[in-house]
Structures are given as C-alpha cells and as structure tokens.
Write a protein that holds these residues in place. Sequence first.
Motif, mmCIF file in Angstrom:
data_model
loop_
_atom_site.group_PDB
_atom_site.id
_atom_site.type_symbol
_atom_site.label_atom_id
_atom_site.label_comp_id
_atom_site.label_asym_id
_atom_site.label_seq_id
_atom_site.Cartn_x
_atom_site.Cartn_y
_atom_site.Cartn_z
ATOM 1 N N LEU B 81 0.828 -1.212 0.000
ATOM 2 C CA LEU B 81 0.000 0.000 0.000
ATOM 3 C C LEU B 81 0.858 1.256 0.000
ATOM 4 C CD1 LEU B 81 -2.878 -0.735 2.550
ATOM 5 C CD2 LEU B 81 -2.846 -1.103 0.101
ATOM 6 N N ALA B 153 -3.084 -1.830 -6.821
ATOM 7 C CA ALA B 153 -2.974 -0.381 -6.887
ATOM 8 C C ALA B 153 -4.080 0.240 -6.066
ATOM 9 C CB ALA B 153 -3.065 0.109 -8.332
ATOM 10 N N GLN B 154 -3.731 1.322 -5.408
ATOM 11 C CA GLN B 154 -4.763 2.139 -4.782
ATOM 12 C C GLN B 154 -5.052 3.246 -5.758
ATOM 13 O OE1 GLN B 154 -3.973 2.824 -0.323
ATOM 14 N NE2 GLN B 154 -1.997 2.525 -1.280
ATOM 15 N N THR B 155 -6.313 3.361 -6.142
ATOM 16 C CA THR B 155 -6.638 4.363 -7.150
ATOM 17 C C THR B 155 -8.104 4.717 -7.033
ATOM 18 O OG1 THR B 155 -6.483 4.838 -9.520
ATOM 19 C CG2 THR B 155 -7.067 2.598 -8.925
#
Lengths: 94, 216
Positions: B81, B153-155
């Motif tokens: 993260l 992915a953090q998106t």
Amino acid sequence: MLLIACPFCGPRDETEFRCGGESHIARPGPAETVSDERWGDYLFNRANPKGVHLERWLHGHGCGQWFNVARDTVSHRVLAVYRMGDPPPKDLTP
Amino acid sequence: MAEIVLRQSPLDHLSLDARAVAEPGPAGVVAGERRFVAKVNLRGDPADEAFVKVAKGALKVFLPTTPNTVDGKRDRYALWLGPDEWLVIGAPGTEGRLVADLRKALDGIVAAVTDVTEGRTVIRLSGVHARETLAKGCGLDLHPRAFGRGRCAQTRLGKANVILHQLDDAPTFDVYVERSFADYLWRWIEDGASEYGFAIVAEPIMAALKARRATR
C-alpha cells in the motif's frame, strides 16, 4: 489534467493527488530570536513565481506519501519529481 | 470484530444471492461479492530486518517492497500500500487470530497492526471484459503490459477510492471498496458491464469457476 509520476507508484492522474504548496520552507528559529516580520514572512508569504515552482504534493488516493514536484507555472509541465528530504535538481533551483 | 449475529455486508441489501446464477454462460463479466474477507493493515519499516523476518514468519507470505505488487496465494495475500504499509488478506473470520498472531510476533518491534476488516468489502470481477469495465472509470493503464497478475494499486474507480488486485490472467480482479461506497460502486460496475453481458454468481460458485478455468 496533469499526469504526475509518484516516486513510488509511477504515473497517475492529477485527481489522485493534492497539492501542498511551496516546498523547502525552513522554519526560522530559535523562536525568541525571530522578529515578527520574519515570522509573518514564514507563515504567509510565498514565492508565486512565473516559471519553475518547487512544490509539495500528496498522493492521497494512492500510497499516501508526500513528495516534491518541480512544475513550470507557465506551461504547467512537470519538470522533475523527487522525494521528500532530497534537494531540488540543481538546474531547476530558482 | 463485529458480532457475527449483527454482521451485515455493505451489499446485503441488494440481495445478490437471489440474483446469482449457477452457470454464467457467455457473460463477458462475472461478478460477486466476497463477504467478510479478513483485512489487516500492517505498518513497519521494511529496512528493519527483524520486522521483515518476524512478519514473514507470522504471515507465511513476504511483504512486497516493490510498489503496487502482491505476494501470496489463495486466501492469504500481502498487498503493497505504501513504502511502510501493507494490507494483509485472510480467509473470512480469521482476522482475530491474524491480528493476535501478528501482535504477539511483533512484540518489541516498532510496527502497527490494525484490523480493518469491516471498513471495506471485496467485489470480485472476472471475465474477458472485466478489464474494459474497470477501464471505463479508472485512470490507471490496465493493459497487460502495464498491469497484470500479482499487481495491486490504490486508485479511483468511478468516484470511489479502491484497492485493485489482479489475481489471474482471465482476468480476475478483486476490488476493495470502502463500505459506504460499496452500493454506489456495485451499481456503477453493473451499469458499465451490462453491454458485455453481466452475470452475478455466489461466492462458492466463483471459486469453482476459477478452479475449472485453471484445469482447462
């Protein structure tokens, strides 16, 4: 929209980021030796250049990390991205 | 951890199980909710050898240090993260033990272990058009040359903050969405996927479909 290359996650849309204003602002001190004028300057006055601007950005909707961006305020072009604590690239230092 | 008797998934009110089909047929996108997957947020310094070693021992997976990658398999994953932050995934109901094991193992080491199971739910999307569906509302390049199996992915997806995890090349994605955005995101996905043919499957069927694909 800007495409900003987060130093950790790579290129991402501007909407994932937050701009945190001018970078490399050092807090004057020790407090008892700082005049009101200097303290006011530290708190409120910013460079606002036409050209290269060094600023802090937060990848808030991603890895949550702060980093520095050198951006041209005329062309909106991102000239360099470097990590927190790193000095600005020499050729971009105003 | 919430009392099981009171526990409700943020998508329960949509009665997805009632609309689930046994055989998705030619649907381009197959989706289902994975309820109550254990999620533990782990923070620590990857340069601290003791932290890395102890975490690996307790989790049986490596903590990836390459941004946006995942280590693990089946129902135990560690998602990158941030440079000092991971999301540890476990089978439903295991969060209590996971947290206790990690806290015990990391005693005396600078680290933070937080149970975030209830904060998000997981929507699993699979099928030949799953990638196109996500691409409709995601700024990331999801093309296989840029994003593939074992990537996370953090998106943003639509207007929601999500964590994306690609599990296989079908492709199958797990979308971790915050609780209050789950209803919105489910409807958004269903709307976006409808042109490809959309089928809802119950969780166990999804596992079976995946296994069948693997043996093909």
